[in-house]
Design an enzyme around this catalytic site. Structure first.
Site, PDB file in Angstrom:
ATOM      1  N   ASP A 183       9.850   9.340 -25.839  1.00  0.00           N
ATOM      2  CA  ASP A 183      10.077  10.744 -25.471  1.00  0.00           C
ATOM      3  C   ASP A 183      10.431  10.744 -23.989  1.00  0.00           C
ATOM      4  OD1 ASP A 183      10.044  13.366 -24.760  1.00  0.00           O
ATOM      5  OD2 ASP A 183       8.106  13.836 -25.652  1.00  0.00           O
ATOM      6  N   SER A 217      28.082  16.429 -19.849  1.00  0.00           N
ATOM      7  CA  SER A 217      28.800  17.379 -20.701  1.00  0.00           C
ATOM      8  C   SER A 217      29.875  18.059 -19.855  1.00  0.00           C
ATOM      9  CB  SER A 217      27.809  18.426 -21.221  1.00  0.00           C
ATOM     10  OG  SER A 217      28.504  19.518 -21.789  1.00  0.00           O
ATOM     11  N   TYR A 232      20.874  24.614 -20.191  1.00  0.00           N
ATOM     12  CA  TYR A 232      21.592  23.376 -20.525  1.00  0.00           C
ATOM     13  C   TYR A 232      22.583  23.029 -19.411  1.00  0.00           C
ATOM     14  CZ  TYR A 232      24.502  20.117 -23.265  1.00  0.00           C
ATOM     15  OH  TYR A 232      25.200  19.017 -23.703  1.00  0.00           O
ATOM     16  N   LYS A 255      22.618  19.690 -16.999  1.00  0.00           N
ATOM     17  CA  LYS A 255      23.716  18.711 -17.026  1.00  0.00           C
ATOM     18  C   LYS A 255      24.420  18.638 -15.661  1.00  0.00           C
ATOM     19  CE  LYS A 255      23.406  17.190 -21.317  1.00  0.00           C
ATOM     20  NZ  LYS A 255      23.091  15.781 -21.635  1.00  0.00           N
TER      21      LYS A 255
HETATM   22  P1  NAP Z   1      21.981  14.808 -31.435  1.00  0.00           P
HETATM   23  O1  NAP Z   1      22.724  14.365 -32.624  1.00  0.00           O
HETATM   24  O2  NAP Z   1      21.050  15.944 -31.529  1.00  0.00           O
HETATM   25  O3  NAP Z   1      21.202  13.535 -30.842  1.00  0.00           O
HETATM   26  C1  NAP Z   1      20.347  13.649 -29.754  1.00  0.00           C
HETATM   27  C2  NAP Z   1      19.537  12.387 -29.634  1.00  0.00           C
HETATM   28  O4  NAP Z   1      18.652  12.521 -28.516  1.00  0.00           O
HETATM   29  C3  NAP Z   1      18.686  12.132 -30.852  1.00  0.00           C
HETATM   30  O5  NAP Z   1      18.594  10.765 -31.136  1.00  0.00           O
HETATM   31  C4  NAP Z   1      17.332  12.695 -30.437  1.00  0.00           C
HETATM   32  O6  NAP Z   1      16.335  12.054 -31.192  1.00  0.00           O
HETATM   33  C5  NAP Z   1      17.322  12.285 -28.960  1.00  0.00           C
HETATM   34  N1  NAP Z   1      16.375  13.057 -28.179  1.00  0.00           N
HETATM   35  C6  NAP Z   1      16.285  14.392 -28.044  1.00  0.00           C
HETATM   36  N2  NAP Z   1      15.234  14.698 -27.260  1.00  0.00           N
HETATM   37  C7  NAP Z   1      14.664  13.522 -26.906  1.00  0.00           C
HETATM   38  C8  NAP Z   1      13.547  13.164 -26.119  1.00  0.00           C
HETATM   39  N3  NAP Z   1      12.748  14.088 -25.536  1.00  0.00           N
HETATM   40  N4  NAP Z   1      13.251  11.844 -25.949  1.00  0.00           N
HETATM   41  C9  NAP Z   1      14.015  10.910 -26.530  1.00  0.00           C
HETATM   42  N5  NAP Z   1      15.069  11.179 -27.319  1.00  0.00           N
HETATM   43  C10 NAP Z   1      15.386  12.473 -27.471  1.00  0.00           C
HETATM   44  O7  NAP Z   1      22.981  15.177 -30.260  1.00  0.00           O
HETATM   45  P2  NAP Z   1      24.277  14.438 -29.668  1.00  0.00           P
HETATM   46  O8  NAP Z   1      25.383  15.393 -29.784  1.00  0.00           O
HETATM   47  O9  NAP Z   1      24.417  13.074 -30.192  1.00  0.00           O
HETATM   48  O10 NAP Z   1      23.854  14.424 -28.131  1.00  0.00           O
HETATM   49  C11 NAP Z   1      23.710  13.257 -27.348  1.00  0.00           C
HETATM   50  C12 NAP Z   1      23.961  13.619 -25.905  1.00  0.00           C
HETATM   51  O11 NAP Z   1      25.299  14.073 -25.764  1.00  0.00           O
HETATM   52  C13 NAP Z   1      23.081  14.743 -25.374  1.00  0.00           C
HETATM   53  O12 NAP Z   1      22.652  14.434 -24.064  1.00  0.00           O
HETATM   54  C14 NAP Z   1      24.003  15.935 -25.362  1.00  0.00           C
HETATM   55  O13 NAP Z   1      23.651  16.885 -24.402  1.00  0.00           O
HETATM   56  C15 NAP Z   1      25.309  15.263 -25.020  1.00  0.00           C
HETATM   57  N6  NAP Z   1      26.478  16.067 -25.405  1.00  0.00           N
HETATM   58  C16 NAP Z   1      26.670  16.464 -26.702  1.00  0.00           C
HETATM   59  C17 NAP Z   1      27.765  17.234 -27.014  1.00  0.00           C
HETATM   60  C18 NAP Z   1      28.026  17.740 -28.407  1.00  0.00           C
HETATM   61  O14 NAP Z   1      28.854  18.643 -28.560  1.00  0.00           O
HETATM   62  N7  NAP Z   1      27.423  17.187 -29.428  1.00  0.00           N
HETATM   63  C19 NAP Z   1      28.683  17.594 -26.019  1.00  0.00           C
HETATM   64  C20 NAP Z   1      28.473  17.153 -24.714  1.00  0.00           C
HETATM   65  C21 NAP Z   1      27.365  16.389 -24.418  1.00  0.00           C
HETATM   66  P3  NAP Z   1      14.880  12.672 -31.464  1.00  0.00           P
HETATM   67  O15 NAP Z   1      15.047  14.130 -31.686  1.00  0.00           O
HETATM   68  O16 NAP Z   1      14.444  11.897 -32.652  1.00  0.00           O
HETATM   69  O17 NAP Z   1      14.079  12.349 -30.256  1.00  0.00           O
END
Ligand code: NAP
Length: 397
Positions: free
Chosen positions: A63, A142, A155, A159
């Site tokens: 975490d 992001s 958010y 970021k």
């Molecule tokens: P996702 O599918 O929800 O995956 C997020 C990952 O982070 C999961 O493995 C989650 O696992 C983990 N996580 C969340 N809170 C956590 C914590 N406190 N400690 C450890 N692990 C944690 O989202 P994603 O889209 O792949 O996002 C990954 C990154 O990309 C994020 O930083 C997000 O802000 C960034 N991002 C995403 C997008 C988009 O549109 N999808 C766009 C720009 C940037 P658990 O919940 O099991 O811990």
């Protein structure tokens, strides 16, 4: 000769979405990976898939909102795989609400997980990277961390903090073998977007599909970005020792295939060869666009020779002209991969080596392409006054 040591990567939030794709891309590229997040079953599944690609992999419960959990995960990675060479700060959360409906706890949660978490994990591994003079910190920020967006103040602020951390730390560690960069994607096809679409559905009555389509339309390319495209950029950053302090935008503007072909530069300075000082033995390019340049001499736009008889002044003018050419193609001098310098008087060039080196570093920083110096006595007429000429090529992202 002993095989080079395998690099070790720690990917936070590696259980699904972007982090999963990055962990598997790194495993495919031959790195050992520690896959860490809160959901045990997900990190175990990704670690098993990574092992299936031939390397070592470790599943860790982590975490990033909890300092002790971070200390345990880093210690477990070091004990099982070795010190962390590549840290991917990917774990993150995203909730949306107008500011007036954003509770202080929501704000705190975003800052704790999206900004303080990466700070703490980086702090736990950076010392060992600097001691070994090799490391990569890749922060998944992001587009919203650069430009903002409505209804996501917590958010966006978290970021922006992550981008700020990236830029400041990159300057702090520059020239010490460690690079720090951020990737700034628009909307990516992961659970994070699916749950945002469900939230929009609940709040506005628009259908789930309409909500997804509206987010895809916000990306300049009008489509969602694939997690594999983010992973390709992360892998390119692992292989690139020249890029530092960048916030790389990934907005779906390029077609999927092109984006997944993001430029990769790999510098080859095998330990069995003489130490490369001020040049690189070999550079491997994959993807990107090649720009060949030729005939860069110390002439201004009217064809007048600048700094007649002064090789240092002419070298500066050549760098200036070269920067203009590369910029016209959308690149920078750090993209130059191969450089040949033809000089009229090699002895004079070497005599001025120190001053020329200072000009070089001013323009190119610590980026050293594969370089060749050629003495060419009858390169120009004496009347022309040109003492040197440059050609080569750059690989642009
Ligand atoms: P996702 O599918 O929800 O995956 C997020 C990952 O982070 C999961 O493995 C989650 O696992 C983990 N996580 C969340 N809170 C956590 C914590 N406190 N400690 C450890 N692990 C944690 O989202 P994603 O889209 O792949 O996002 C990954 C990154 O990309 C994020 O930083 C997000 O802000 C960034 N991002 C995403 C997008 C988009 O549109 N999808 C766009 C720009 C940037 P658990 O919940 O099991 O811990």
């Amino acid at each position: 000769m002993a095989a080079p040591p395998r690099r070790v990567a720690l990917v936070t939030g590696g259980g699904r979405g972007i982090g999963r794709e990055i962990a598997l891309a790194l495993a495919r590229a031959g790195l050992d990976v520690a896959v860490a997040a809160r959901t045990r079953a997900q990190v175990e599944a990704v670690a098993a898939a990574a092992r299936g690609l031939g390397g070592r992999a470790l599943a860790l419960e982590l975490d990033v909102g909890d300092g002790e959990s971070i200390a345990r995960a880093v210690a477990a990675t070091e004990a099982a795989l070795g010190p962390v060479d590549v840290l991917v700060n990917n774990a993150g959360i995203a909730e949306s609400a107008p500011l007036l409906a954003t509770a202080p706890e929501v704000w705190d949660r975003h800052v704790r997980i999206n900004a303080t978490g990466p700070f703490l994990v980086t702090r736990a591994v950076l010392g060992a990277m600097l001691a070994r003079r090799w490391g990569r910190v890749i922060n998944i920020a992001s587009l919203v961390g650069l430009h903002g967006a409505p209804y996501v103040t917590a958010y966006a602020a978290s970021k922006h903090a992550l981008v700020g951390l990236t830029r400041a730390l990159a300057l702090e560690v520059a020239g010490r073998g460690v690079t720090v960069n951020a990737i700034c994607p628009g909307y990516v096809a992961t659970d994070l977007v699916w749950s945002a679409a469900r939230h929009i559905e609940a709040k506005t009555g628009r259908s789930f599909d309409e909500a997804v389509a509206s987010m895809a339309r916000i990306n300049p390319g009008g489509r969602l970005i694939e997690p594999a495209e983010v992973a390709a950029v992360a892998l390119a950053l692992v292989r690139d020792e020249a890029r530092n302090g960048e916030a790389i935008v990934l907005d779906g503007g390029a077609p999927a295939q092109e984006a997944s072909m993001a430029r990769e530069l790999q510098f080859h300075n095998p330990p069995g060869l003489m130490k490369a000082v001020g040049y690189t033995h070999g550079v491997e390019t994959r993807g990107g666009r090649l720009l060949f340049f030729a005939g860069q001499v110390a002439k201004d736009k009217d064809g007048r020779t600048v700094g007649k008889g002064d090789v240092v002044a002419q070298f500066r003018q050549v760098c200036e002209n070269l920067r203009t050419v590369v910029a016209a193609a959308g690149g920078q001098l750090g993209d130059v991969v191969k450089l040949t310098i033809y000089v009229l008087d090699a002895d004079e060039y070497k005599r001025q080596g120190k001053a020329i080196g200072a000009v070089y570093r001013e323009y190119f920083g610590r980026h050293f392409p594969a370089m060749t110096l050629v003495g060419a006595r009858d390169l120009y007429d004496a009347a022309d006054g040109c003492l040197l000429e440059i050609d080569g090529f750059a690989c642009l992202p």
